[in-house]
Design an enzyme around this catalytic site. Structure first.
Site, short mmCIF file in Angstrom:
data_model
loop_
_atom_site.label_atom_id
_atom_site.label_comp_id
_atom_site.label_asym_id
_atom_site.label_seq_id
_atom_site.Cartn_x
_atom_site.Cartn_y
_atom_site.Cartn_z
N LYS A 131 -13.99 -19.95 8.40
CA LYS A 131 -13.23 -21.20 8.29
C LYS A 131 -14.16 -22.41 8.25
O LYS A 131 -13.91 -23.38 7.52
CB LYS A 131 -12.25 -21.30 9.45
CG LYS A 131 -11.17 -20.22 9.42
CD LYS A 131 -10.36 -20.18 10.70
CE LYS A 131 -9.32 -19.08 10.66
NZ LYS A 131 -8.57 -18.95 11.94
N ARG A 179 0.82 -1.21 0.00
CA ARG A 179 0.00 0.00 0.00
C ARG A 179 0.85 1.26 0.00
O ARG A 179 0.51 2.26 -0.62
CB ARG A 179 -0.93 0.01 1.22
CG ARG A 179 -2.17 -0.84 1.03
CD ARG A 179 -3.11 -0.73 2.20
NE ARG A 179 -2.55 -1.27 3.42
CZ ARG A 179 -3.17 -1.32 4.59
NH1 ARG A 179 -4.38 -0.84 4.70
NH2 ARG A 179 -2.59 -1.85 5.65
N ILE A 182 -1.22 -25.88 10.17
CA ILE A 182 -1.74 -27.26 10.27
C ILE A 182 -2.18 -27.75 8.89
O ILE A 182 -3.04 -27.14 8.26
CB ILE A 182 -2.94 -27.32 11.23
CG1 ILE A 182 -2.56 -26.76 12.60
CG2 ILE A 182 -3.43 -28.76 11.37
CD1 ILE A 182 -3.74 -26.60 13.54
#
EC number: 1.1.1.3
Length: 433
Positions: free
Chosen positions: A206, A47, A137
């Site tokens: 999620k 940015r 994970i």
């Protein structure tokens, strides 16, 4: 087979992006050996230009992300800026110009993953997003590839480290919600504005991604029932302990069947729940994540590890980067969207589970019988009741057998209208038994 360098554009150079750039730079030889061709960082969109970033060539930086993703020499775009726009437009532009995409953007995938998948299919490119759920994970790839031949029945997990840290501190130290959140913020686990975490928005995004992959069905964040942890009290924590449980914010995605037609459906929900100490998720402490998967043939699987942070998330991004680059070298593509099942998503009212209900009631004869009759009228069977009374007032704790959420809600509404019920002190689901 391709042997010339693969060129990567990086969108964002914050906590995750800077770690991705560092690993790409310092481990370039290893990445080349694993991919089968050199992998080069061709540009980094930020940015604000002018900031010094140690170890990175200032010539790589640009504030024109649109121009970067349109370059003909870009093979892969890594998006770690987050949010819906301009991330969506940049990803679609990159795909249109022939670049594959690796993203960590859970909010975008949960809101409009179908559009991204359709574009990837249209332009013959890859879309990988391991880093969007549970950090380092390995979870997306096992669900999308390793269990592709199995039937996943249920996904149950702790997918937000901030809320797990807060609830863990409330459980282990006796801290109140505000005090535990303050500590999480001081340690860097919580953002300055923790709303997305503590209100369950992050976990819901999620859950939508996990449900979509697990059940081969398009699920968006709007399909996910959501409750945060702001209403969890010390009494809830104490009640869980008395039951041999701990309180966790869970993302739960599971198959179900319509009671009337037998039609297969899916549910996706995020809410606090009491989890028995015997369940593996009960031992997940601090800011760690863990996801429990139940599949027809594989049985029960658990994935555990750090679910956030620059290095863990960058690890997942780099894993996807290597996979996509290997596909490019071999001249192929990885798996695309699998949404063939298109199972309907059940409303929360049809979800079946157990409940822990705490009531403040008048301490006089017949109260227990009256309360029990309300549960019975709505088809909610009582498992255990515990009553404590003093000075004309009593606390009644009811733990139910499995019942629908709609039946429990109707029971509670009627209880609230009873003169003998001074208040409904707490309601929490019991999961993982």
């Amino acid at each position: 087979m391709r042997t010339d360098p693969l060129r990567v554009a990086l969108l964002g150079c914050g906590v995750v992006g800077s770690e991705v750039a560092r690993i790409m730079t310092t481990h370039a030889a290893d990445l080349a050996a694993r991919v089968g061709a050199p992998v080069e960082l061709a540009g980094i969109a930020v940015r604000r230009a002018g900031r010094e970033r140690a170890g990175l060539d200032p010539e790589l930086f640009t504030t024109d992300a649109g121009a970067l993703v349109k370059r003909d020499d870009i093979d892969l775009v890594v998006e770690v800026i987050g949010g819906i726009e301009p991330a969506r437009s940049l990803i679609l532009e990159a795909m249109e110009h022939g670049a594959s995409v690796v993203t960590a953007n859970k909010a975008l995938l949960a809101a409009d993953g179908a559009t991204l998948h359709a574009a990837a299919e249209r332009y013959g490119v890859d879309l990988y997003y391991e880093a969007s759920v549970a950090g380092a994970i390995p979870l997306i790839r096992p669900l999308r590839e390793s269990l592709a031949g199995d039937k996943v029945e249920r996904v149950l997990g702790i997918v937000n480290g901030t809320t797990n840290f807060v609830l863990d501190r409330m459980d282990t130290t006796g801290a109140g919600f505000s005090e535990a959140l303050e500590e999480a913020t001081a340690l860097g686990y919580a953002e300055a504005d923790p709303t997305a975490d503590i209100e369950g928005f992050d976990a819901a995004a999620k859950a939508a991604i996990l449900a979509g992959i697990a059940f081969h069905t398009r699920v968006t964040a709007d399909d996910v029932y959501r409750e945060g942890i702001t209403e969890v009290t010390a009494a809830d924590i104490a009640g869980a302990k008395e039951m041999g449980c701990v309180v966790k914010l869970l993302a739960i995605c599971e198959r179900s069947r319509d009671a009337a037609t037998g039609e297969e459906r899916v549910t996706a929900r995020v809410h606090p729940a009491m989890v028995p100490l015997a369940h593996p998720l009960a031992g997940v402490r601090g800011a760690y994540n863990a996801v429990f998967v139940e599949a027809e043939a594989a049985g029960q699987l658990m994935f555990y590890g750090p679910g956030a942070g620059g290095a863990p998330t960058a690890s997942a991004v780099l894993g996807d980067l290597v996979a996509v680059c290997r596909n490019r070298v071999a001249g192929g593509r990885g798996p695309g969207e699998s949404a063939y099942a298109q199972l309907p998503v059940s409303p929360m009212g049809e979800v079946v589970t157990r409940y822990h209900v705490s009531l403040d009631v008048a301490d006089r004869a017949g109260v227990l019988a009256q309360v029990a009759s309300v549960f019975a009228e709505h088809g909610v069977s009582i498992d255990t009741v515990r009553q404590q009374g003093r000075d004309g007032e009593a606390k009644l704790v009811v733990v139910t057998h499995r019942a629908t959420d709609a039946a429990l809600s109707a029971t509670v509404e009627e209880l609230r209208r009873m003169d003998i019920v001074r208040g409904v002190a707490g309601i929490m689901r019991v999961e993982g038994e």
